[in-house]
Design an enzyme around this catalytic site. Structure first.
Site, mmCIF file in Angstrom:
data_model
loop_
_atom_site.group_PDB
_atom_site.id
_atom_site.type_symbol
_atom_site.label_atom_id
_atom_site.label_comp_id
_atom_site.label_asym_id
_atom_site.label_seq_id
_atom_site.Cartn_x
_atom_site.Cartn_y
_atom_site.Cartn_z
ATOM 1 N N ASP A 78 0.812 -1.216 0.000
ATOM 2 C CA ASP A 78 0.000 0.000 0.000
ATOM 3 C C ASP A 78 0.844 1.264 0.000
ATOM 4 O OD1 ASP A 78 0.921 -0.475 2.601
ATOM 5 O OD2 ASP A 78 -1.044 -1.099 3.318
ATOM 6 N N ASN B 185 -7.198 -3.174 14.397
ATOM 7 C CA ASN B 185 -8.604 -3.448 14.056
ATOM 8 C C ASN B 185 -8.727 -4.667 13.138
ATOM 9 O OD1 ASN B 185 -7.582 -2.512 11.678
ATOM 10 N ND2 ASN B 185 -8.991 -0.807 11.437
ATOM 11 N N HIS C 246 -7.019 -5.169 10.292
ATOM 12 C CA HIS C 246 -6.794 -4.954 8.856
ATOM 13 C C HIS C 246 -5.507 -5.625 8.384
ATOM 14 C CE1 HIS C 246 -4.529 -0.833 9.468
ATOM 15 N NE2 HIS C 246 -3.669 -1.822 9.474
ATOM 16 N N GLU D 65 -9.667 -2.308 5.570
ATOM 17 C CA GLU D 65 -10.268 -2.025 6.863
ATOM 18 C C GLU D 65 -11.513 -2.889 7.089
ATOM 19 O OE1 GLU D 65 -8.243 -0.511 8.512
ATOM 20 O OE2 GLU D 65 -7.983 1.612 8.089
HETATM 21 C C1 F6R Z 1 1.556 -1.725 6.122
HETATM 22 C C2 F6R Z 1 0.234 -2.267 6.233
HETATM 23 C C3 F6R Z 1 -0.502 -2.377 7.524
HETATM 24 C C4 F6R Z 1 0.369 -2.664 8.733
HETATM 25 C C5 F6R Z 1 -0.462 -2.674 10.019
HETATM 26 C C6 F6R Z 1 0.378 -2.925 11.250
HETATM 27 O O1 F6R Z 1 2.008 -1.765 4.783
HETATM 28 O O2 F6R Z 1 -0.299 -2.609 5.229
HETATM 29 O O3 F6R Z 1 -1.488 -3.368 7.406
HETATM 30 O O4 F6R Z 1 0.994 -3.911 8.560
HETATM 31 O O5 F6R Z 1 -1.129 -1.457 10.151
HETATM 32 O O6 F6R Z 1 1.210 -1.828 11.444
HETATM 33 P P1 F6R Z 1 2.345 -1.869 12.599
HETATM 34 O O7 F6R Z 1 3.339 -2.873 12.137
HETATM 35 O O8 F6R Z 1 2.916 -0.471 12.584
HETATM 36 O O9 F6R Z 1 1.655 -2.244 13.845
#
Ligand code: F6R
Length: 247
Positions: A67, A136, A138, A143
């Site tokens: 992303d 959450n 995702h 989401e």
């Molecule tokens: C990042 C992504 C997100 C993160 C998730 C966890 O490219 O797609 O899904 O993997 O938000 O983020 P952290 O590792 O910062 O807890």
């Protein structure tokens, strides 16, 4: 789903890097799907170490990131493009043309998403996809309530995600509200999936992802349907699973 519980974040990062390294050694022109966020930073530094020790080479590796924030330029320090250069790409021998990250500044988002999907297909599909998980549930920026059939698309970030990601920005107002993300279907098409989670704040979500109902309300639950998923956790993220002895 294979569940591996590491002693701590360092061991989690080493195990994840070893799995990616073995993919690279067995198939030197592998297509890797990569994630950003705090979780994979240790994995990337282990991969850089393995590269410097000449255990692995990225010269024929192709990458696709999950992303990118919508509206951020590649040179913006908060962009995922910048993050990837800082933590991985600047330290290894990957070819620039083999790096793919959605263009957050694309004029035509619909075309950009189509182009991204076509590029993944042209590369032969993703061999191993690295994932983190949001508080959450995702994966990528898919989401809660995302459609499981979604391919790469423009997403509106959840309030919880904006709050969680504000730790990387000066203040919450600066967090972009939209992003371009691979869809659940794009992720599910990967041949292998490697999901990492550390920290107590991920424990309930990990429990639900593994044992709960498969539902778009918890996007990561769809991984129960994938034939080749490895989940690497630290003791805190695994703590709600109970069946494991916490190191
Ligand atoms: C990042 C992504 C997100 C993160 C998730 C966890 O490219 O797609 O899904 O993997 O938000 O983020 P952290 O590792 O910062 O807890």
């Amino acid at each position: 789903m294979r569940i591996v519980v590491a002693r701590d974040y360092l061991e989690l990062s080493k195990k994840a890097a070893n799995m990616l390294a073995s993919q690279i050694i067995l198939k030197p022109n592998s297509v890797l799907g990569l994630a950003t966020g705090a979780t994979p930073i240790g994995t990337y530094s282990e991969l850089v170490r393995l590269y410097k020790e000449e255990t692995i080479s990225f010269c024929d590796i192709i990458t696709f990131n999950l992303d990118e924030y919508y509206g951020l330029d590649v040179d913006n320090k908060q962009s995922y493009s910048y993050f990837m250069k800082e933590h991985l790409f600047h330290h290894i021998n990957i070819k620039k043309e083999n790096i793919h990250i959605p263009n957050g500044k694309a004029q035509d988002i619909f075309l950009e998403c189509k182009r991204y999907e076509a590029a993944i297909k042209d590369a032969g599909g993703i061999d191993m996809q690295l994932l983190g998980i949001g508080r959450n549930g995702h994966i990528g920026f898919n989401e809660p309530d995302v459609k499981f059939e979604a391919m790469t698309h423009l997403v509106t970030l959840d309030e919880d995600t904006i709050g969680a990601n504000s730790r990387f920005f000066k203040d919450k107002e600066q967090v972009p509200r939209q992003a371009i993300s691979m869809g659940i279907k794009t992720i599910m098409h990967s041949r292998k999936i490697l999901l990492l989670a550390n920290g107590i704040e991920k424990a309930d979500m990990i429990y639900e992802m593994i044992n709960g109902k498969i539902t778009p309300e918890l996007p990561a639950s769809v991984l129960q349907l994938h034939p080749d998923v490895t989940v690497i956790l630290d003791g805190n993220a695994a703590s709600a699973l109970k069946i494991y002895e916490i190191p």
